[in-house]
Design an enzyme around this catalytic site. Structure first.
Site, PDB file in Angstrom:
ATOM      1  CB  ILE A   1      22.627  27.392 -11.840  1.00  0.00           C
ATOM      2  CG1 ILE A   1      21.143  27.081 -11.591  1.00  0.00           C
ATOM      3  CG2 ILE A   1      23.385  27.394 -10.515  1.00  0.00           C
ATOM      4  CD1 ILE A   1      20.892  25.664 -11.103  1.00  0.00           C
TER       5      ILE A   1
ATOM      6  CG  ASP B   1      29.615  27.135 -20.858  1.00  0.00           C
ATOM      7  OD1 ASP B   1      29.413  26.464 -21.890  1.00  0.00           O
ATOM      8  OD2 ASP B   1      28.749  27.316 -19.988  1.00  0.00           O
TER       9      ASP B   1
ATOM     10  CG  ASP C   1      34.036  18.630 -24.271  1.00  0.00           C
ATOM     11  OD1 ASP C   1      33.321  18.384 -23.274  1.00  0.00           O
ATOM     12  OD2 ASP C   1      34.029  17.921 -25.291  1.00  0.00           O
TER      13      ASP C   1
ATOM     14  CB  SER D   1      19.368  17.457  -9.426  1.00  0.00           C
ATOM     15  OG  SER D   1      17.975  17.459  -9.648  1.00  0.00           O
TER      16      SER D   1
ATOM     17  CE1 TYR E   1      19.926  16.913 -14.702  1.00  0.00           C
ATOM     18  CE2 TYR E   1      18.217  16.548 -13.063  1.00  0.00           C
ATOM     19  CZ  TYR E   1      19.197  17.345 -13.614  1.00  0.00           C
ATOM     20  OH  TYR E   1      19.456  18.579 -13.071  1.00  0.00           O
TER      21      TYR E   1
ATOM     22  CE  LYS F   1      22.768  17.512 -12.430  1.00  0.00           C
ATOM     23  NZ  LYS F   1      23.889  18.489 -12.407  1.00  0.00           N
TER      24      LYS F   1
ATOM     25  CB  VAL G   1      16.421  26.391 -11.621  1.00  0.00           C
ATOM     26  CG1 VAL G   1      16.943  27.823 -11.580  1.00  0.00           C
ATOM     27  CG2 VAL G   1      16.798  25.649 -10.345  1.00  0.00           C
TER      28      VAL G   1
ATOM     29  CE1 TYR H   1       9.040  20.275  -7.651  1.00  0.00           C
ATOM     30  CE2 TYR H   1      10.493  22.154  -7.433  1.00  0.00           C
ATOM     31  CZ  TYR H   1      10.205  20.920  -7.985  1.00  0.00           C
ATOM     32  OH  TYR H   1      11.087  20.343  -8.854  1.00  0.00           O
TER      33      TYR H   1
END
Length: 246
Positions: free
Chosen positions: A27, A46, A66, A145, A159, A163, A191, A206
């Site tokens: 993304i 990054d 980082d 997310s 996770y 999120k 994704v 979905y």
């Protein structure tokens, strides 16, 4: 700012200077590429060296950092400020995912997921806010997310917690930084990125019956970064192919 290019096509980010974290792939990369096409100057932040290739391809500025290291983040944002002479927008797209039950996941891995996804988003935002405040209108878009909105899948507790934190961090920041800085979250479903390898079959649940392309998520991020969303802040936009209601 919008401005037509030589072909008469309106470019929605002309003159904007925007940091995209996680720009090496997925993304983040799709967002950096789209933003450059829309006229922005993009700083590709990054820890992966591949971000330099992305930046070179789009005429952007690569910065290795980082996001879990406060000092490294401060160094990186200062470099970007010096190079671009300002920052108008931030996209926090860097993130990681790992699965495991609450009983089996090692605490060290749990902490790493929280550290990258939630604390990393906070640290980059904290470093950029003083620079974003120098403009009349700036934007922050955090990538959360669908798991942060509706955590209904087993073995994603870390996770989902990270999120969900990003969703509420975005809302709290919107209240704190408005009206000068608009803050929103995009909440993707599955994704087609390296992070989702092996999980594509879950898209059968979905409404759209498929995973998203990275550029489809980038388009939503563009909307929340451009003047098209000038009256939107504190939103958590589900871009999840109907996962949230299906």
């Amino acid at each position: 700012m919008t401005e037509p290019n030589s072909a008469g096509v309106v470019r929605r980010l002309t003159g904007r200077r925007i940091i995209v974290t996680g720009a090496a792939s997925g993304i983040g990369r799709a967002t950096a590429e789209l933003f450059a096409a829309e006229g922005a100057v993009v700083a590709c932040l990054d820890r992966d060296a591949a971000a330099a290739e992305v930046a070179n391809a789009i005429g952007g500025y690569p910065v290795a950092a980082d996001i879990t290291d406060e000092g490294d983040v401060a160094r990186a944002t200062n470099l970007i400020q010096d190079r671009l002479k300002g920052i108008d927008g931030l996209v926090n797209a860097a993130g990681i995912m790992a699965t495991g039950s609450v009983e089996d996941m090692p605490v060290a891995l749990w902490r790493k997921i929280i550290d990258v996804n939630l604390i990393g988003t906070y640290l980059v935002t904290k470093s950029c806010v003083p620079l974003l405040r120098r403009n009349e209108s700036s934007t922050i878009v955090n990538i959360a997310s669908a798991q942060g909105l509706l955590p209904n899948v087993a073995d994603h507790t870390a996770y989902a917690a990270s999120k969900g934190g990003v969703v509420n961090l975005s809302r709290a920041l919107a209240a704190e930084l408005s009206p000068q800085i608009r803050v929103n979250a995009v909440c993707p479903g599955m994704v087609d990125t390296p992070m989702a390898v092996g999980n594509g079959g879950k898209a059968a649940n979905y409404a759209m019956k498929r995973v998203a392309r990275p550029d489809e998520i980038a388009s939503a991020i563009l909307f929340l970064t451009s003047e098209d969303s000038s009256y939107v802040t504190g939103a958590a936009l589900a871009v999840d192919g109907g996962r949230s209601f299906h």
